[in-house]
Design a protein around this motif. Structure first.
Motif, PDB file in Angstrom:
ATOM      1  N   GLU A 136     -26.449 -10.717  -5.776  1.00 32.34           N
ATOM      2  CA  GLU A 136     -25.913  -9.878  -4.693  1.00 32.34           C
ATOM      3  C   GLU A 136     -26.153  -8.406  -5.002  1.00 32.34           C
ATOM      4  N   HIS A 149     -19.563  -7.102  -5.738  1.00 36.72           N
ATOM      5  CA  HIS A 149     -20.592  -8.099  -6.047  1.00 36.72           C
ATOM      6  C   HIS A 149     -19.968  -9.372  -6.601  1.00 36.72           C
ATOM      7  N   ARG A 181     -21.448  -6.386   2.789  1.00 41.09           N
ATOM      8  CA  ARG A 181     -22.894  -6.150   2.620  1.00 41.09           C
ATOM      9  C   ARG A 181     -23.403  -4.969   3.443  1.00 41.09           C
TER      10      ARG A 181
END
Length: 187
Positions: A136, A149, A181
């Motif tokens: 991530e 993350h 995100r």
């Protein structure tokens, strides 16, 4: 891998291991990572889990993990037929050696602190979540792995007890991931 973690993310991992020991669990799992993320309610990952706090997550874990196994109930019944009251035995042991003495093998450090003597391993799902947190971070073009993350790694792992707790508390993991995100712009 941990060298890429921010100080806050390292604290989450340390807290996860401490929580597993405190709860006298045999392994460190995704549920303990979740507790680590919720330890600081001001952390961005904890804020993303609106409606779930450390106490609520711990209660959910206890409801799942502390349930007596069917075999334990059978053992107690069998011992009862022999005239042995398992609860009375536990009470006497805890009266002599302290509450929870059957749950873990403690020892004292040089400083005198009582700690668990067990080395806790990570469950495969927790290892996967930690690995996915790295992915991530890379996907978000970050040079470090932070608490966001770690949360995204838990969500992406998608099958551990942490995910079950998140969903059972009415949170939408996909919505959380989409929100996290989105690139954050500074002031």
């Amino acid at each position: 891998m941990f060298e890429r973690f921010t100080d806050e993310a390292r604290q989450v991992v340390k807290h996860a291991r401490d929580e597993a020991r405190r709860l006298a669990h045999q392994h460190t799992g995704t549920e303990h990572i979740l507790l680590g993320l919720l330890a600081d309610p001001r952390d961005p990952a904890a804020l993303a889990l609106r409606g779930l706090d450390h106490a609520g997550a711990e209660a959910a874990i206890e409801a799942v993990v502390r349930r007596p196994c069917h075999g334990e109930e059978l053992d107690a019944d069998l011992l009862g037929t022999l005239g042995i009251d398992l609860d009375a035995v536990r009470e006497k042991i805890e009266a002599s050696f302290g509450p929870g003495s059957l749950d873990r093998a403690p020892f004292r450090t040089k400083g005198g602190a009582l700690v668990s003597g067990r080395h806790l391993t990570w469950t495969p799902k927790a290892k996967k979540a930690l690995e996915l947190s790295l992915r991530e971070a890379l996907a978000l073009k970050s040079k470090e792995i932070n608490t966001i993350h770690l949360l995204l790694g838990l969500i992406r792992e998608n099958s551990g007890l942490a995910m079950r707790i998140i969903v059972d508390h009415g949170l939408d993991p996909d919505a959380i991931a989409r929100t996290l995100r989105v690139p954050q712009t500074g002031p």
